[in-house]
Design a protein around this motif. Structure first.
Motif, PDB file in Angstrom:
ATOM      1  N   ALA A  65       2.206  -4.111   3.757  1.00 42.65           N
ATOM      2  CA  ALA A  65       3.645  -4.416   3.779  1.00 42.65           C
ATOM      3  C   ALA A  65       3.955  -5.148   5.081  1.00 42.65           C
ATOM      4  O   ALA A  65       3.619  -4.658   6.158  1.00 42.65           O
ATOM      5  N   ARG A  82       0.625  -7.787  13.209  1.00 43.32           N
ATOM      6  CA  ARG A  82      -0.238  -7.193  14.242  1.00 43.32           C
ATOM      7  C   ARG A  82      -1.546  -6.754  13.577  1.00 43.32           C
ATOM      8  O   ARG A  82      -1.542  -6.116  12.522  1.00 43.32           O
ATOM      9  N   THR A  88      -5.604  -6.136   7.888  1.00 47.45           N
ATOM     10  CA  THR A  88      -5.100  -7.103   8.878  1.00 47.45           C
ATOM     11  C   THR A  88      -6.258  -7.727   9.677  1.00 47.45           C
ATOM     12  O   THR A  88      -6.146  -8.863  10.121  1.00 47.45           O
TER      13      THR A  88
HETATM   14  C1  FAD Z   1       8.451  -2.060   5.295  1.00 47.34           C
HETATM   15  C2  FAD Z   1       7.318  -2.338   6.271  1.00 47.34           C
HETATM   16  C3  FAD Z   1       7.361  -3.469   7.058  1.00 47.34           C
HETATM   17  C4  FAD Z   1       6.317  -3.755   7.930  1.00 47.34           C
HETATM   18  N1  FAD Z   1       6.394  -4.891   8.680  1.00 47.34           N
HETATM   19  C5  FAD Z   1       5.371  -5.215   9.486  1.00 47.34           C
HETATM   20  C6  FAD Z   1       5.403  -6.439  10.220  1.00 47.34           C
HETATM   21  O1  FAD Z   1       6.336  -7.230  10.140  1.00 47.34           O
HETATM   22  N2  FAD Z   1       4.320  -6.726  11.000  1.00 47.34           N
HETATM   23  C7  FAD Z   1       3.251  -5.867  11.118  1.00 47.34           C
HETATM   24  O2  FAD Z   1       2.301  -6.169  11.851  1.00 47.34           O
HETATM   25  N3  FAD Z   1       3.219  -4.684  10.466  1.00 47.34           N
HETATM   26  C8  FAD Z   1       4.244  -4.356   9.635  1.00 47.34           C
HETATM   27  N4  FAD Z   1       4.189  -3.169   8.940  1.00 47.34           N
HETATM   28  C9  FAD Z   1       3.039  -2.284   9.130  1.00 47.34           C
HETATM   29  C10 FAD Z   1       1.847  -2.769   8.304  1.00 47.34           C
HETATM   30  O3  FAD Z   1       2.122  -2.588   6.927  1.00 47.34           O
HETATM   31  C11 FAD Z   1       0.578  -1.990   8.689  1.00 47.34           C
HETATM   32  O4  FAD Z   1       0.243  -2.260  10.025  1.00 47.34           O
HETATM   33  C12 FAD Z   1      -0.578  -2.395   7.790  1.00 47.34           C
HETATM   34  O5  FAD Z   1      -0.374  -1.830   6.518  1.00 47.34           O
HETATM   35  C13 FAD Z   1      -1.920  -1.949   8.339  1.00 47.34           C
HETATM   36  O6  FAD Z   1      -2.892  -2.266   7.365  1.00 47.34           O
HETATM   37  P1  FAD Z   1      -4.459  -2.353   7.696  1.00 47.34           P
HETATM   38  O7  FAD Z   1      -5.170  -2.297   6.388  1.00 47.34           O
HETATM   39  O8  FAD Z   1      -4.747  -3.511   8.571  1.00 47.34           O
HETATM   40  O9  FAD Z   1      -4.688  -1.062   8.534  1.00 47.34           O
HETATM   41  P2  FAD Z   1      -5.268   0.364   8.043  1.00 47.34           P
HETATM   42  O10 FAD Z   1      -6.763   0.278   8.088  1.00 47.34           O
HETATM   43  O11 FAD Z   1      -4.613   0.763   6.755  1.00 47.34           O
HETATM   44  O12 FAD Z   1      -4.670   1.292   9.177  1.00 47.34           O
HETATM   45  C14 FAD Z   1      -4.868   1.083  10.565  1.00 47.34           C
HETATM   46  C15 FAD Z   1      -3.915   1.995  11.332  1.00 47.34           C
HETATM   47  O13 FAD Z   1      -2.539   1.644  11.072  1.00 47.34           O
HETATM   48  C16 FAD Z   1      -1.840   2.749  10.512  1.00 47.34           C
HETATM   49  N5  FAD Z   1      -0.948   2.239   9.454  1.00 47.34           N
HETATM   50  C17 FAD Z   1      -1.304   1.754   8.247  1.00 47.34           C
HETATM   51  N6  FAD Z   1      -0.225   1.384   7.528  1.00 47.34           N
HETATM   52  C18 FAD Z   1       0.836   1.651   8.308  1.00 47.34           C
HETATM   53  C19 FAD Z   1       2.235   1.510   8.140  1.00 47.34           C
HETATM   54  N7  FAD Z   1       2.772   1.038   7.022  1.00 47.34           N
HETATM   55  N8  FAD Z   1       3.043   1.891   9.155  1.00 47.34           N
HETATM   56  C20 FAD Z   1       2.538   2.376  10.276  1.00 47.34           C
HETATM   57  N9  FAD Z   1       1.224   2.540  10.505  1.00 47.34           N
HETATM   58  C21 FAD Z   1       0.392   2.189   9.541  1.00 47.34           C
HETATM   59  C22 FAD Z   1      -2.890   3.661   9.948  1.00 47.34           C
HETATM   60  O14 FAD Z   1      -2.438   5.012   9.930  1.00 47.34           O
HETATM   61  C23 FAD Z   1      -4.029   3.459  10.930  1.00 47.34           C
HETATM   62  O15 FAD Z   1      -3.830   4.229  12.084  1.00 47.34           O
HETATM   63  C24 FAD Z   1       5.225  -2.864   8.052  1.00 47.34           C
HETATM   64  C25 FAD Z   1       5.201  -1.697   7.275  1.00 47.34           C
HETATM   65  C26 FAD Z   1       6.222  -1.440   6.388  1.00 47.34           C
HETATM   66  C27 FAD Z   1       6.178  -0.198   5.545  1.00 47.34           C
END
Ligand code: FAD
Length: 284
Positions: A65, A82, A88
């Motif tokens: 997201a 980020r 990501t």
């Molecule tokens: C409505 C919404 C808007 C968002 N907008 C942005 C944005 O504009 N820019 C941005 O960089 N990120 C944003 N995020 C957060 C982003 O979705 C997560 O950083 C991303 O899902 C991580 O995915 P990954 O597979 O790279 O990491 P993973 O391997 O899934 O996780 C890495 C780490 O990040 C944590 N994490 C995973 N998903 C989230 C989440 N949704 N919120 C908080 N921590 C999380 C996990 O617990 C873990 O510690 C948003 C989230 C939401 C729900």
């Protein structure tokens, strides 16, 4: 299903292809990707409200997201990402010309209509400014419809400051203040020192005509709400953008549930008074 915005049509679970047409890096871990839908016929479906988000996907890897950080009046969809984990880290390696999947837009937007003719105080921390930059662009294009706009933005270090050009451009707008602060400034830092809530003492806040848009780390928002309360700003005038682990984005899977609220479809922007009781529960 009936609560989905009408813009989704039947394809809200099927990603559309979007080409990366621009990539701007803010240090090694944060990039802004400008995306354009490959199929022009699908572009109107992606009309969005500032504050909404898309599900951005890499086939075979995952889907995340991400808020839409661009001006809603522009056709290009910007996402400021980020690099934190599995999905990501793969997006990190993509460049102009590569293709991502895109589902959306999802969720609600900032209360920009309610904010008309009022003062708006924007309080953000770190990459938390991404969900609100589109809303600020929207207000700047319609500057005469809004009262004083104050943007208070806090970063840990100078390297964490993203979208600097936009922040500086907004500083030049009428009746607009932009205050920046760093809690670990280096010798080149020319703005304030400290955490973002310390900036409340530097701006005049009229609680009777101010709406607050806030996003950033949850601890910052908790302190922010409490300190604004001390200045007379009621909780029903404070709007926060929340992040929760999200999968389907359409209110089916329950991953993002916060008590009875689904962050994906009831949020991600909530009036603080509506979610206050859940916000304080650790781990929720
Ligand atoms: C409505 C919404 C808007 C968002 N907008 C942005 C944005 O504009 N820019 C941005 O960089 N990120 C944003 N995020 C957060 C982003 O979705 C997560 O950083 C991303 O899902 C991580 O995915 P990954 O597979 O790279 O990491 P993973 O391997 O899934 O996780 C890495 C780490 O990040 C944590 N994490 C995973 N998903 C989230 C989440 N949704 N919120 C908080 N921590 C999380 C996990 O617990 C873990 O510690 C948003 C989230 C939401 C729900």
């Amino acid at each position: 299903m009936s609560s989905l915005p009408s813009t989704h049509g039947s394809g809200f679970l099927v990603p559309a292809q979007a080409e990366i047409v621009g990539k701007h890096s803010f240090g090694p871990d944060i990039h802004a990707y400008e995306l354009r839908l490959a199929d022009p016929a699908k572009r109107p479906r992606f009309d969005f409200l500032p504050g909404q988000f898309n599900m951005v996907s890499v086939p075979g890897v995952g889907e995340v997201a991400i808020s839409i950080s661009s001006d809603p009046d522009e056709e290009i969809l910007e996402h400021t990402i980020r690099i934190v984990g599995r999905t990501t880290r793969v997006i990190d390696r993509l460049e102009v010309g590569d293709v991502l999947g895109l589902r959306g837009p999802f969720g609600n937007g900032w209360p920009l209509r309610e904010a008309r003719w009022k003062d708006v105080l924007v309080v953000t921390g770190g990459i938390g400014c991404a969900p609100v930059t589109g809303a600020i662009e929207y207000m700047m294009r319609r500057r005469e419809n809004y009262g004083r706009i104050r943007i208070l933005h806090g970063v840990k270090t100078a390297n964490d400051l993203i979208h600097r050009d936009r922040l500086l451009a907004w500083r030049d707008q009428p009746a607009t203040e932009v205050l920046l602060t760093s809690d670990q400034p280096d010798r080149h830092w020319r703005d304030r020192t400290g955490v973002v809530t310390e900036l409340f003492d530097e701006v005049e806040i009229d609680p009777t005509r101010t709406l607050v848009f806030m996003c950033g780390p949850q601890v910052m928002m908790r302190y922010g709400v409490s300190m604004l309360g001390e200045r007379g700003v009621p909780k029903d005038r404070i709007f926060v953008s929340l992040e929760r682990s999200m999968k389907c984005a359409v209110g089916l899977c329950g991953h993002c549930q916060l008590g009875p609220e689904f962050v994906c479809k009831d949020g991600p922007i909530f009036c603080f008074s509506r979610i206050e009781s859940f916000f304080r529960v650790a781990g929720l």
